[in-house]
Design an enzyme around this catalytic site. Structure first.
Site, PDB file in Angstrom:
ATOM      1  N   SER A 307     107.333  62.642  44.548  1.00  0.00           N
ATOM      2  CA  SER A 307     107.082  61.619  43.518  1.00  0.00           C
ATOM      3  C   SER A 307     107.266  60.207  44.051  1.00  0.00           C
ATOM      4  O   SER A 307     106.731  59.253  43.495  1.00  0.00           O
ATOM      5  CB  SER A 307     108.045  61.839  42.357  1.00  0.00           C
ATOM      6  OG  SER A 307     109.360  61.820  42.870  1.00  0.00           O
ATOM      7  N   CYS A 309     106.643  59.385  47.303  1.00  0.00           N
ATOM      8  CA  CYS A 309     105.968  59.317  48.607  1.00  0.00           C
ATOM      9  C   CYS A 309     104.730  58.446  48.534  1.00  0.00           C
ATOM     10  O   CYS A 309     103.978  58.529  47.560  1.00  0.00           O
ATOM     11  CB  CYS A 309     105.456  60.689  49.029  1.00  0.00           C
ATOM     12  SG  CYS A 309     106.719  61.909  49.144  1.00  0.00           S
ATOM     13  N   ASP A 342     108.168  71.985  48.599  1.00  0.00           N
ATOM     14  CA  ASP A 342     108.946  70.746  48.471  1.00  0.00           C
ATOM     15  C   ASP A 342     108.088  69.607  47.922  1.00  0.00           C
ATOM     16  O   ASP A 342     107.200  69.108  48.622  1.00  0.00           O
ATOM     17  CB  ASP A 342     109.507  70.395  49.859  1.00  0.00           C
ATOM     18  CG  ASP A 342     110.273  69.084  49.845  1.00  0.00           C
ATOM     19  OD1 ASP A 342     110.612  68.595  48.756  1.00  0.00           O
ATOM     20  OD2 ASP A 342     110.537  68.558  50.948  1.00  0.00           O
ATOM     21  N   GLY A 343     108.401  69.189  46.686  1.00  0.00           N
ATOM     22  CA  GLY A 343     107.732  68.026  46.107  1.00  0.00           C
ATOM     23  C   GLY A 343     106.753  68.384  45.005  1.00  0.00           C
ATOM     24  O   GLY A 343     106.241  69.506  44.937  1.00  0.00           O
ATOM     25  N   GLY A 365     113.258  66.837  43.866  1.00  0.00           N
ATOM     26  CA  GLY A 365     113.850  65.535  44.163  1.00  0.00           C
ATOM     27  C   GLY A 365     114.080  64.719  42.907  1.00  0.00           C
ATOM     28  O   GLY A 365     115.082  64.878  42.205  1.00  0.00           O
ATOM     29  N   SER A 366     113.094  63.885  42.574  1.00  0.00           N
ATOM     30  CA  SER A 366     113.309  62.891  41.517  1.00  0.00           C
ATOM     31  C   SER A 366     113.705  63.471  40.167  1.00  0.00           C
ATOM     32  O   SER A 366     114.467  62.850  39.427  1.00  0.00           O
ATOM     33  CB  SER A 366     112.065  62.032  41.358  1.00  0.00           C
ATOM     34  OG  SER A 366     111.922  61.267  42.528  1.00  0.00           O
ATOM     35  N   GLY A 391     112.328  57.078  47.935  1.00  0.00           N
ATOM     36  CA  GLY A 391     111.878  57.844  49.088  1.00  0.00           C
ATOM     37  C   GLY A 391     112.780  57.535  50.263  1.00  0.00           C
ATOM     38  O   GLY A 391     113.278  56.410  50.401  1.00  0.00           O
ATOM     39  N   GLU A 427     106.896  54.521  53.933  1.00  0.00           N
ATOM     40  CA  GLU A 427     106.069  55.626  53.439  1.00  0.00           C
ATOM     41  C   GLU A 427     106.693  56.215  52.181  1.00  0.00           C
ATOM     42  O   GLU A 427     106.465  57.368  51.826  1.00  0.00           O
ATOM     43  CB  GLU A 427     105.890  56.692  54.522  1.00  0.00           C
ATOM     44  CG  GLU A 427     104.979  56.224  55.637  1.00  0.00           C
ATOM     45  CD  GLU A 427     104.710  57.288  56.688  1.00  0.00           C
ATOM     46  OE1 GLU A 427     104.742  58.482  56.368  1.00  0.00           O
ATOM     47  OE2 GLU A 427     104.456  56.898  57.843  1.00  0.00           O
ATOM     48  N   GLU A 481      92.818  70.001  27.961  1.00  0.00           N
ATOM     49  CA  GLU A 481      93.061  70.976  26.899  1.00  0.00           C
ATOM     50  C   GLU A 481      94.474  71.565  26.996  1.00  0.00           C
ATOM     51  O   GLU A 481      95.054  71.985  26.003  1.00  0.00           O
ATOM     52  CB  GLU A 481      92.020  72.102  27.019  1.00  0.00           C
ATOM     53  CG  GLU A 481      92.062  73.107  25.897  1.00  0.00           C
ATOM     54  CD  GLU A 481      91.237  74.346  26.231  1.00  0.00           C
ATOM     55  OE1 GLU A 481      90.108  74.443  25.728  1.00  0.00           O
ATOM     56  OE2 GLU A 481      91.722  75.203  26.997  1.00  0.00           O
TER      57      GLU A 481
HETATM   58  P1  XMP Z   1     109.880  65.084  44.311  1.00  0.00           P
HETATM   59  O1  XMP Z   1     108.458  65.067  43.832  1.00  0.00           O
HETATM   60  O2  XMP Z   1     110.627  66.272  43.824  1.00  0.00           O
HETATM   61  O3  XMP Z   1     109.773  65.210  45.909  1.00  0.00           O
HETATM   62  O4  XMP Z   1     110.602  63.808  44.014  1.00  0.00           O
HETATM   63  C1  XMP Z   1     110.884  65.238  46.737  1.00  0.00           C
HETATM   64  C2  XMP Z   1     110.460  65.314  48.181  1.00  0.00           C
HETATM   65  O5  XMP Z   1     109.749  64.139  48.593  1.00  0.00           O
HETATM   66  C3  XMP Z   1     109.859  64.007  50.011  1.00  0.00           C
HETATM   67  N1  XMP Z   1     110.241  62.624  50.344  1.00  0.00           N
HETATM   68  C4  XMP Z   1     109.395  61.710  50.870  1.00  0.00           C
HETATM   69  N2  XMP Z   1     108.106  61.810  51.272  1.00  0.00           N
HETATM   70  N3  XMP Z   1     108.125  59.521  51.854  1.00  0.00           N
HETATM   71  C5  XMP Z   1     107.472  60.700  51.767  1.00  0.00           C
HETATM   72  O6  XMP Z   1     106.296  60.773  52.130  1.00  0.00           O
HETATM   73  C6  XMP Z   1     109.423  59.336  51.492  1.00  0.00           C
HETATM   74  O7  XMP Z   1     109.963  58.237  51.564  1.00  0.00           O
HETATM   75  C7  XMP Z   1     110.088  60.504  50.979  1.00  0.00           C
HETATM   76  N4  XMP Z   1     111.359  60.715  50.533  1.00  0.00           N
HETATM   77  C8  XMP Z   1     111.407  62.018  50.158  1.00  0.00           C
HETATM   78  C9  XMP Z   1     110.912  64.991  50.478  1.00  0.00           C
HETATM   79  O8  XMP Z   1     110.263  66.091  51.074  1.00  0.00           O
HETATM   80  C10 XMP Z   1     111.591  65.365  49.165  1.00  0.00           C
HETATM   81  O9  XMP Z   1     112.235  66.606  49.208  1.00  0.00           O
END
Ligand code: XMP
Length: 491
Positions: A307, A309, A342-343, A365-366, A391, A427, A481
């Site tokens: 979220s 990234c 992951d993510g 993560g978030s 991030g 990033e 939908e």
């Molecule tokens: P969510 O969507 O759950 O994702 O918040 C968490 C994951 O995001 C990755 N992560 C990053 N990826 N730049 C990136 O491209 C960043 O600065 C960054 N920080 C975290 C990481 O894999 C995490 O578990």
């Protein structure tokens, strides 16, 4: 598919598909088994992992996740000593027997004891001589009423003669009885010479009853993983983390399918033998294959899906998360190595889709950064509560890292911010996430949705979910939908 002369393949993410309902003999959501592997030999009761981000997992989150049956990965953007201390807090938080309880000498002061109690978040300290013989006990309660910080602990402790103790090796049943009959909360265990050999607390016994499916190590302590990098002192860090009791190391780099990533996995496996090593991140079959060949016991999948990234925006690289998991699974399915999706986990349905696609567990993560157990305070904005998420490649995280590396530079140093801004190409981004209360409620929702999803699939366990799942690609109209429509939402 390579180069500009071929038609690109389509990459899909969770919102592009739905799972097709199947005949189900499952009568209740309770009848499904959510157990899953985090790594080759670490099994979780629920397939949820908290991310190794500095706004998500330190000891508070890791303790909560393990109690709920998941696991937390303590982030690496701390000094080695700080990260070790976070792992140690998890290991000390509860156990069948605390093997190495906190101790102080009798001449230490009340002020020093307070500092230790606050730093380690413990309820009491055993007072021992230099020969480790137990001399007494001070608890939080003893210290609360003590207003002279310079007083020696030997003057305020409950002395040995009034302490209830038990011999090392006492059975749990007997220990419970002793605690109950004597109405005490702490039971120091002594060896034949009266030296400290462990501690059993009534709090731990209660916790074990309260969290029956907690993730535990073979000593009955909560499970925890810890992240390491691939540069600098990472081998010393790995050694210190393992000595502190970390159950798995997570080799954490943005592009895990790289010489750095593969060589680090190989090196850590070689140096530390039986240690569980999870590695990532990758988004392709080749990436998963190479990390597995290097010895990884788990592979983290997701490039640019988080979220926070902006990797895909900044570099142009990444694979939509559903395709990344499906492709990685092609390489992993014939090995015993599980994948961590992951993510991009925003809803319980995303968890079900990730697992159906080939992930064993998901890393969040978030969504968890907004909970009480994540590091950092809540922030009030226009009457609503928020927490910070960022991030690990964001400008804020880069500045934080540099501050830590150069001790003496305090927060808010404008020069450092300017220098980091001039040198880095972030990033990641940072932002506020609405406060969500306790993490158990968030995990309950995620796991509840997964259980429901498994029953729609007629799957009794997560392996069956992967085997039976049928995906249907949907159109933007189909996605629309799926959302609440034609009403004015009130909650
Ligand atoms: P969510 O969507 O759950 O994702 O918040 C968490 C994951 O995001 C990755 N992560 C990053 N990826 N730049 C990136 O491209 C960043 O600065 C960054 N920080 C975290 C990481 O894999 C995490 O578990």
């Amino acid at each position: 598919m390579k180069g500009s002369d071929t038609v690109p393949r389509v990459g899909l993410t969770f919102d592009d598909i739905l799972l097709v309902p199947k005949y189900s003999a499952i009568r209740s959501r309770k009848d499904v088994d959510t157990r899953a592997l985090f790594s080759r030999s670490i099994s979780l009761g629920v397939p949820i992992v908290s991310a190794n981000m500095d706004t998500v997992t330190e000891s508070g989150m890791a303790i909560a996740m393990a109690r709920l049956g998941g696991i937390g990965v303590v982030h690496r953007f701390l000094t080695t000593a700080e990260q070790v201390s976070e792992v140690a807090k998890v290991k000390r938080s509860e156990g069948v027997v605390i093997e190495d309880p906190m101790t102080m000498l009798p001449d230490a002061t009340v002020g020093e004891a307070w500092d230790l109690i606050a730093e380690r978040e413990i309820g009491g300290i055993l007072i021992v001589g230099t020969d480790r013989k137990v001399l007494g006990l001070v608890t939080r309660r003893d210290l609360t009423l003590e207003d002279s910080p310079g007083r020696k602990l030997k003057e305020v402790m409950t002395p040995r003669r009034r302490l209830v103790t038990a011999p090392r090796g006492v059975s749990m049943e007997r220990a419970k009885r002793i605690l109950h009959e004597n109405k005490v909360e702490k039971l120091p265990l002594l060896d034949k010479k009266g030296r400290l050999a462990g501690l059993i607390t009534s709090k731990d016994i209660m916790k074990r009853r309260q969290f029956p499916s907690a993730t535990k190590d073979n000593k009955g302590r909560l499970g925890v993983a810890a992240a390491i990098g691939v540069k600098g002192d990472y081998m010393e860090r790995a050694k210190a983390l393992l000595e502190a009791g970390a159950d798995a190391l997570v080799v954490d780099i943005a592009h895990g399918h790289s010489a750095h990533g593969v060589e680090t996995v190989r090196k850590v496996k070689k140096e530390f033998g039986s240690v569980e090593v999870v590695a990532g991140n990758v988004a392709t079959s080749a990436g998963a294959r190479d990390l597995i060949r290097a010895g990884a016991d788990g592979v983290k999948v997701g490039v640019g899906s988080g979220s926070i990234c902006v990797t895909r925006v900044v570099t142009g690289f990444g694979v939509p998360q559903l395709t990344a998991i499906v492709d990685s699974y092609l390489a992993a399915k014939d090995s015993a190595v599980p994948l961590i999706g992951d993510g991009w986990i925003r809803t319980p349905g995303d968890v079900t889709k990730a697992i159906a696609a080939g992930a064993s567990t998901v890393m969040v993560g978030s969504l968890l950064a907004g909970t009480e157990e994540s590091p950092g305070p809540t922030i009030l904005r226009e009457g609503a509560r928020f927490k910070l998420t960022r991030g690990m490649a964001s400008l804020g995280a880069t500045v934080g890292r540099r501050m830590r590396e150069r001790t003496g530079v305090g927060p808010g140093d404008d020069e450092l911010v300017e220098e980091a801004a001039a040198e880095s190409v972030p990033e990641g981004v940072e932002g506020l996430i609405p406060f969500k209360g306790r993490v158990d409620e968030v995990v309950r929702q995620l796991v509840g949705g997964l259980r429901s999803g498994m029953s729609y699939c007629g799957a009794r366990d997560t392996d069956e979910l992967r085997g039976k799942a049928e995906f249907l690609r949907i159109t933007p109209a189909g996605y629309k939908e799926s959302l609440p429509h034609d009403i004015r939402s009130v909650v």
